[in-house]
Design an enzyme around this catalytic site. Structure first.
Site, PDB file in Angstrom:
ATOM      1  N   ARG A 291       0.838  -1.213   0.000  1.00 19.59           N
ATOM      2  CA  ARG A 291       0.000   0.000   0.000  1.00 19.59           C
ATOM      3  C   ARG A 291       0.870   1.259   0.000  1.00 19.59           C
ATOM      4  O   ARG A 291       0.624   2.218  -0.754  1.00 19.59           O
ATOM      5  CB  ARG A 291      -0.907  -0.034   1.243  1.00 19.59           C
TER       6      ARG A 291
ATOM      7  N   ASP B 179      15.986 -13.018   2.396  1.00 20.99           N
ATOM      8  CA  ASP B 179      17.307 -12.964   1.751  1.00 20.99           C
ATOM      9  C   ASP B 179      17.376 -13.734   0.438  1.00 20.99           C
ATOM     10  O   ASP B 179      18.121 -13.344  -0.460  1.00 20.99           O
ATOM     11  CB  ASP B 179      18.446 -13.319   2.714  1.00 20.99           C
TER      12      ASP B 179
ATOM     13  N   ASP C 111      11.164 -13.798  10.607  1.00 18.04           N
ATOM     14  CA  ASP C 111      12.355 -14.274  11.333  1.00 18.04           C
ATOM     15  C   ASP C 111      13.274 -13.167  11.847  1.00 18.04           C
ATOM     16  O   ASP C 111      14.126 -13.418  12.694  1.00 18.04           O
ATOM     17  CB  ASP C 111      13.178 -15.207  10.424  1.00 18.04           C
TER      18      ASP C 111
ATOM     19  N   GLY D 139       7.811 -14.469  29.913  1.00 12.69           N
ATOM     20  CA  GLY D 139       8.404 -14.908  31.182  1.00 12.69           C
ATOM     21  C   GLY D 139       8.755 -16.385  31.127  1.00 12.69           C
ATOM     22  O   GLY D 139       8.581 -17.112  32.117  1.00 12.69           O
ATOM     23  N   ALA D 140       9.255 -16.842  29.974  1.00 11.60           N
ATOM     24  CA  ALA D 140       9.587 -18.267  29.827  1.00 11.60           C
ATOM     25  C   ALA D 140      10.699 -18.671  30.797  1.00 11.60           C
ATOM     26  O   ALA D 140      11.558 -17.864  31.140  1.00 11.60           O
ATOM     27  CB  ALA D 140      10.027 -18.540  28.387  1.00 11.60           C
TER      28      ALA D 140
ATOM     29  N   ARG E 215       2.575 -16.998  11.161  1.00  9.43           N
ATOM     30  CA  ARG E 215       2.723 -16.229   9.924  1.00  9.43           C
ATOM     31  C   ARG E 215       1.504 -15.357   9.637  1.00  9.43           C
ATOM     32  O   ARG E 215       1.576 -14.439   8.830  1.00  9.43           O
ATOM     33  CB  ARG E 215       2.874 -17.193   8.744  1.00  9.43           C
TER      34      ARG E 215
HETATM   35  P1  ATP Z   1      11.902 -16.268   3.691  1.00 14.71           P
HETATM   36  O1  ATP Z   1      12.977 -15.662   4.550  1.00 14.71           O
HETATM   37  O2  ATP Z   1      10.555 -15.988   4.187  1.00 14.71           O
HETATM   38  O3  ATP Z   1      12.146 -17.731   3.370  1.00 14.71           O
HETATM   39  P2  ATP Z   1      13.090 -15.637   1.173  1.00 14.71           P
HETATM   40  O4  ATP Z   1      13.005 -14.462   0.292  1.00 14.71           O
HETATM   41  O5  ATP Z   1      14.455 -15.928   1.775  1.00 14.71           O
HETATM   42  O6  ATP Z   1      11.973 -15.497   2.274  1.00 14.71           O
HETATM   43  P3  ATP Z   1      13.355 -17.949  -0.580  1.00 14.71           P
HETATM   44  O7  ATP Z   1      12.402 -19.068  -0.799  1.00 14.71           O
HETATM   45  O8  ATP Z   1      14.714 -18.272  -0.084  1.00 14.71           O
HETATM   46  O9  ATP Z   1      12.583 -16.927   0.378  1.00 14.71           O
HETATM   47  O10 ATP Z   1      13.533 -17.132  -1.959  1.00 14.71           O
HETATM   48  C1  ATP Z   1      12.395 -16.655  -2.659  1.00 14.71           C
HETATM   49  C2  ATP Z   1      12.657 -16.731  -4.134  1.00 14.71           C
HETATM   50  O11 ATP Z   1      13.782 -15.927  -4.480  1.00 14.71           O
HETATM   51  C3  ATP Z   1      13.008 -18.109  -4.661  1.00 14.71           C
HETATM   52  O12 ATP Z   1      11.889 -18.927  -4.872  1.00 14.71           O
HETATM   53  C4  ATP Z   1      13.693 -17.763  -5.975  1.00 14.71           C
HETATM   54  O13 ATP Z   1      12.746 -17.471  -6.963  1.00 14.71           O
HETATM   55  C5  ATP Z   1      14.451 -16.491  -5.599  1.00 14.71           C
HETATM   56  N1  ATP Z   1      15.843 -16.837  -5.246  1.00 14.71           N
HETATM   57  C6  ATP Z   1      16.296 -17.342  -4.095  1.00 14.71           C
HETATM   58  N2  ATP Z   1      17.614 -17.592  -4.140  1.00 14.71           N
HETATM   59  C7  ATP Z   1      18.013 -17.243  -5.402  1.00 14.71           C
HETATM   60  C8  ATP Z   1      19.258 -17.281  -6.118  1.00 14.71           C
HETATM   61  N3  ATP Z   1      20.378 -17.731  -5.552  1.00 14.71           N
HETATM   62  N4  ATP Z   1      19.260 -16.837  -7.402  1.00 14.71           N
HETATM   63  C9  ATP Z   1      18.139 -16.374  -7.999  1.00 14.71           C
HETATM   64  N5  ATP Z   1      16.944 -16.343  -7.373  1.00 14.71           N
HETATM   65  C10 ATP Z   1      16.863 -16.751  -6.109  1.00 14.71           C
END
Ligand code: ATP
Length: 324
Positions: free
Chosen positions: A24, A106, A131, A189-190, A258
């Site tokens: 948004r 990431d 996370d 308070g775990a 989530r």
């Molecule tokens: P979360 O932290 O919630 O898992 P994330 O962004 O780290 O989120 P991932 O499943 O690791 O989730 O990555 C999401 C998408 O990003 C992947 O499905 C892929 O399409 C792309 N991606 C991840 N790593 C690479 C890479 N090394 N090269 C190109 N694309 C990537």
């Protein structure tokens, strides 16, 4: 660099509460600054398939309080190859989109960083993951809501734990990072908090339960799923063997962490980051993530945030030494 007139926004990887507030803010700030904003559905999958829709201001009305992501999210294998990213690029060109804002974790930023180098297209990242494990930002969108969800659930578990005099091992999300376990553990308070970043906690917990723990009617131990001994089930097994006299139970909170309406904190952070992302684009930034450090919006190179590791908050960890 080509003048930016039309941008795309997408959510990728795991969903997190507050992603809609970020979408948004991107849409409203984009329009505010005279840009056209398109929503790319299902993350990189939609970028490859051309699942792309125009977003105007009314399209994001009534979304700030909603969990999940109105653009949906996906994990896309094809995007991990050059051919996949080339298809995605061709699709962006056919829609006239010449900059992209990615809300994700990431993995999503790794993909964005690679594609921005290959095709000279600016990518701005907004950290969206429960996370809180991204380098360069104190908070990621969704973390605060997830912690509040855990606290609410554990307060309920505490009622039954104390009524029956039980020890509960409660597993929360965090495959590689113990942020959710640590913060919610302090808030609940775990009596114990087990995170992947800290070694030797199991031995400490054994001593605790054998001494002060025996004086208590019940105990709650928060376990991050990525913790070394196989999450809550693995840990509970060890303790059942060592303390057969205790009534030990296990709960895995799972995906409820989530979902749900984002907290006010996540909504405001997402709103600030969305606006900052548009302003960064207009300031000719490319391949950066918007972070929040000491309550200020900052720019972090995408390749830095994906390469560097964010350590657990040692100040919070130190608190547990005093409070438990
Ligand atoms: P979360 O932290 O919630 O898992 P994330 O962004 O780290 O989120 P991932 O499943 O690791 O989730 O990555 C999401 C998408 O990003 C992947 O499905 C892929 O399409 C792309 N991606 C991840 N790593 C690479 C890479 N090394 N090269 C190109 N694309 C990537």
């Amino acid at each position: 660099m080509e003048e930016i007139k039309r941008i795309g926004v997408l959510t990728s990887g795991g969903d997190a509460p507050g992603m809609n507030a970020a979408i948004r803010a991107v849409v409203r700030a984009g329009i505010h600054y005279g840009l056209e904003v398109y929503g790319i559905r299902r993350g990189y999958q939609g970028m490859i398939e051309g699942d792309i829709i125009p977003l105007d201001s009314p399209a994001v009305s009534g979304t700030i309080q909603k969990g999940g992501t109105i653009l949906q999210t996906a994990r896309c294998k094809e995007f991990m190859s050059y051919e996949g990213r080339k298809k995605a690029y061709d699709c962006l060109v056919s829609f006239g989109i010449n900059a992209v804002i990615v809300i994700g974790g990431d993995g999503s930023f790794t993909g964005a960083s690679i594609m921005s180098k290959e095709f000279d297209i600016p990518f701005i990242g907004i950290p969206g993951t429960i996370d809180n494990d991204l380098y360069g930002t104190d908070y990621t969108i969704g973390y605060d809501t997830a912690v509040n969800t855990v606290v609410e659930a554990v307060d309920k578990i505490r009622d039954t734990a104390s009524s029956h005099g039980r020890i509960f091992f409660v597993e929360v999300m965090g495959k590689e990072a113990g942020y959710v376990a640590l913060r919610s553990g302090i808030a609940c308070g775990a009596e114990g908090i087990l995170v992947p970043e800290e070694k030797g906690q199991v031995e400490k917990l054994k001593v605790y339960l054998d001494t002060r723990g025996r004086l208590k009617k019940s105990s709650i131990i928060l376990v991050a799923e990525g913790e070394d001994y196989g999450g809550a089930i693995g840990i509970a097994k060890i303790f059942k063997e060592q303390f057969p006299e205790f009534d030990i139970r296990t709960t895995i909170l799972g995906h409820i962490q989530r979902g749900g309406s984002p907290s006010a904190f996540d909504r405001v952070t997402a709103s600030r980051m969305g606006v900052a992302a548009i302003e960064a684009l207009l300031d000719d930034q490319k391949s950066i993530m918007i972070g929040m450090v000491n309550n200020e919006m900052v720019h972090v190179p995408l390749n830095k945030t994906v390469k560097l590791h964010k350590d657990i908050d040692h100040k919070l960890l130190a608190l547990t030494e005093v409070l438990i």
